[in-house]
Scaffold this active site. Sequence first.
Site, PDB file in Angstrom:
ATOM      1  N   SER A  63       7.016  43.719 -12.860  1.00  0.00           N
ATOM      2  CA  SER A  63       6.796  44.935 -12.809  1.00  0.00           C
ATOM      3  C   SER A  63       5.703  45.574 -13.026  1.00  0.00           C
ATOM      4  CB  SER A  63       7.772  45.780 -13.897  1.00  0.00           C
ATOM      5  OG  SER A  63       7.532  47.200 -14.110  1.00  0.00           O
ATOM      6  N   TYR A  82      10.848  45.831 -23.261  1.00  0.00           N
ATOM      7  CA  TYR A  82      11.020  45.398 -21.807  1.00  0.00           C
ATOM      8  C   TYR A  82       9.847  44.971 -21.305  1.00  0.00           C
ATOM      9  CZ  TYR A  82      11.299  46.676 -16.869  1.00  0.00           C
ATOM     10  OH  TYR A  82      10.900  46.762 -15.640  1.00  0.00           O
ATOM     11  N   LYS A 141       9.116  41.075 -19.445  1.00  0.00           N
ATOM     12  CA  LYS A 141       8.311  40.804 -17.961  1.00  0.00           C
ATOM     13  C   LYS A 141       7.118  39.975 -18.196  1.00  0.00           C
ATOM     14  CE  LYS A 141      11.293  43.370 -15.583  1.00  0.00           C
ATOM     15  NZ  LYS A 141      12.134  42.632 -14.671  1.00  0.00           N
TER      16      LYS A 141
HETATM   17  C1  UD1 Z   1       8.998  53.419 -16.174  1.00  0.00           C
HETATM   18  C2  UD1 Z   1       8.656  52.596 -17.166  1.00  0.00           C
HETATM   19  C3  UD1 Z   1       8.253  51.213 -16.576  1.00  0.00           C
HETATM   20  C4  UD1 Z   1       9.304  50.464 -15.826  1.00  0.00           C
HETATM   21  C5  UD1 Z   1       9.563  51.800 -14.694  1.00  0.00           C
HETATM   22  C6  UD1 Z   1      11.011  51.116 -13.952  1.00  0.00           C
HETATM   23  C7  UD1 Z   1       8.127  53.956 -19.149  1.00  0.00           C
HETATM   24  C8  UD1 Z   1       7.386  54.553 -20.351  1.00  0.00           C
HETATM   25  N1  UD1 Z   1       7.807  53.288 -18.209  1.00  0.00           N
HETATM   26  O1  UD1 Z   1       7.954  53.616 -15.179  1.00  0.00           O
HETATM   27  O2  UD1 Z   1       8.210  50.339 -17.971  1.00  0.00           O
HETATM   28  O3  UD1 Z   1       8.835  49.470 -15.301  1.00  0.00           O
HETATM   29  O4  UD1 Z   1       9.987  53.008 -15.156  1.00  0.00           O
HETATM   30  O5  UD1 Z   1      11.219  51.920 -12.907  1.00  0.00           O
HETATM   31  O6  UD1 Z   1       9.285  54.304 -19.403  1.00  0.00           O
HETATM   32  N2  UD1 Z   1       8.632  61.786 -15.440  1.00  0.00           N
HETATM   33  C9  UD1 Z   1       8.878  63.126 -15.873  1.00  0.00           C
HETATM   34  N3  UD1 Z   1      10.480  63.471 -16.142  1.00  0.00           N
HETATM   35  C10 UD1 Z   1      11.373  62.514 -16.170  1.00  0.00           C
HETATM   36  C11 UD1 Z   1      11.009  61.265 -15.770  1.00  0.00           C
HETATM   37  C12 UD1 Z   1       9.731  60.865 -15.729  1.00  0.00           C
HETATM   38  O7  UD1 Z   1       8.003  63.973 -15.836  1.00  0.00           O
HETATM   39  O8  UD1 Z   1      12.336  62.927 -16.532  1.00  0.00           O
HETATM   40  C13 UD1 Z   1       7.500  61.628 -15.107  1.00  0.00           C
HETATM   41  C14 UD1 Z   1       6.824  60.252 -15.999  1.00  0.00           C
HETATM   42  O9  UD1 Z   1       6.220  60.979 -17.236  1.00  0.00           O
HETATM   43  C15 UD1 Z   1       5.951  59.666 -15.075  1.00  0.00           C
HETATM   44  C16 UD1 Z   1       6.462  59.894 -13.595  1.00  0.00           C
HETATM   45  O10 UD1 Z   1       7.456  60.668 -13.847  1.00  0.00           O
HETATM   46  O11 UD1 Z   1       4.400  60.219 -15.035  1.00  0.00           O
HETATM   47  C17 UD1 Z   1       7.297  58.448 -13.225  1.00  0.00           C
HETATM   48  O12 UD1 Z   1       8.222  58.182 -14.534  1.00  0.00           O
HETATM   49  P1  UD1 Z   1       9.304  56.907 -14.340  1.00  0.00           P
HETATM   50  O13 UD1 Z   1      10.116  57.222 -13.022  1.00  0.00           O
HETATM   51  O14 UD1 Z   1      10.040  56.809 -15.543  1.00  0.00           O
HETATM   52  O15 UD1 Z   1       8.471  55.763 -14.029  1.00  0.00           O
HETATM   53  P2  UD1 Z   1       7.057  54.853 -14.984  1.00  0.00           P
HETATM   54  O16 UD1 Z   1       7.089  55.649 -16.157  1.00  0.00           O
HETATM   55  O17 UD1 Z   1       6.119  54.790 -13.983  1.00  0.00           O
END
Ligand code: UD1
Length: 381
Positions: free
Chosen positions: A161, A185, A189
Amino acid sequence: MAQKALQRCLQKGPSINRKKALVLRERRSSSSIETMTPKEILVTGGAGYIGSHTVLQLLQEGFRVVIVDSLDNSSEIAVERVAELAGDAGKNLAFHQIWDSECLNFVPHRFHAVIHFAGLKAVGESVQKPLLYYNNNLISTVVLLEVMAAHGCKNLVFSSSATVYGWPEQVPCTEEFPLSAANPYGQTKLIIEDICRDVRKSDSEWKIILLRYFNPVGAHPSGYIGEDPRGIPNNLMPYVQQVAVERRNALTVYGNDYNTKDGTGVRDYIHVVDLADGHIAALRKLFEDSGIGCEVYNLGTGKGTSVLEMVSAFEKASGKKIPLVMAGRRAGDAEIVYASTEKAERELSWRAKYGINEMCRDQWNWANKNPWGYGSPESQS
Ligand code: UD1
């Protein structure tokens, strides 16, 4: 513990070929690709989101596939639908429900390669229950590698990842960047990547490809398979999708004070079909490049998209308004993460084809046709 697991397997018995549609065995496809390369691939976690899309593509490419999956965080319906979508090639798919990688010893097949997706992946849960994550993700991988070595199958593609880049000092992230993990997690990895390197160092027969996924989104264009997380989604697009079908009221945006174009976090979203395609490219590399040892490749698009841009593309694709609630930053989130795709392009001859509009179109198509995923309102929270 291994003994116990073994007994558990024997008592419950891996549910071998329960569904007629999933049985492959004797009958082989007559397609020319398969006649030339009748390769059989074991896919752990093949009923899951990325796994199911990859299995479909493997079948379409003429591979024979055996899925092993605990169904802890996935559905057998996904496997049935993959078999249906694959048409005639569906007969080249077998499914075994197993609970522990020890059970692999009971899978009566010889494989040319293994694609290892199975593992726990909820970041928050990994912080709450680190031992569960270390036990599940690490031990099962070690046992899998042992079973593979015992059966003389030393070709592996492993799901890593982009989380291993932590908060990168610059972008795009190249495979040589320093690695770090912000949670158990991510740590699993990193450790598994190291285990794979050690295994290869110890025995040059091993060929291993580590694929660092950026942010997989979207669904198969048929709308027949897609992502179906249990409980409240942690990731952006599954949450957005559930707001669109009115399972959730509003999307919480985690942070709008980042140093980005609109203040929200930037990620490299990649269509799951492109990601699946990256696995086919990796397998081909394993089979065709005799010089490969243990190699790592980013699978991303090389483009950064903010949370608000993604929401707006989804609103356009779905015609639905996504209500937003602005909140503080989520612990452990990086500001901007996107991939350098050069190495995968150069060495795997692979590059992502789809942009965010197609990702959102297919995500919505899946959500609209399956508002409750593979379940029903009663089976989901
Ligand atoms: C997350 C995980 C990462 C994992 C990946 C798997 C965390 C900190 N990181 O990555 O370890 O490998 O998922 O797919 O959890 N966001 C919102 N609202 C939400 C959800 C997300 O604003 O309800 C934002 C987050 O702040 C981020 C972006 O959307 O900026 C993407 O988030 P997400 O889909 O959770 O992915 P990652 O954080 O990149």
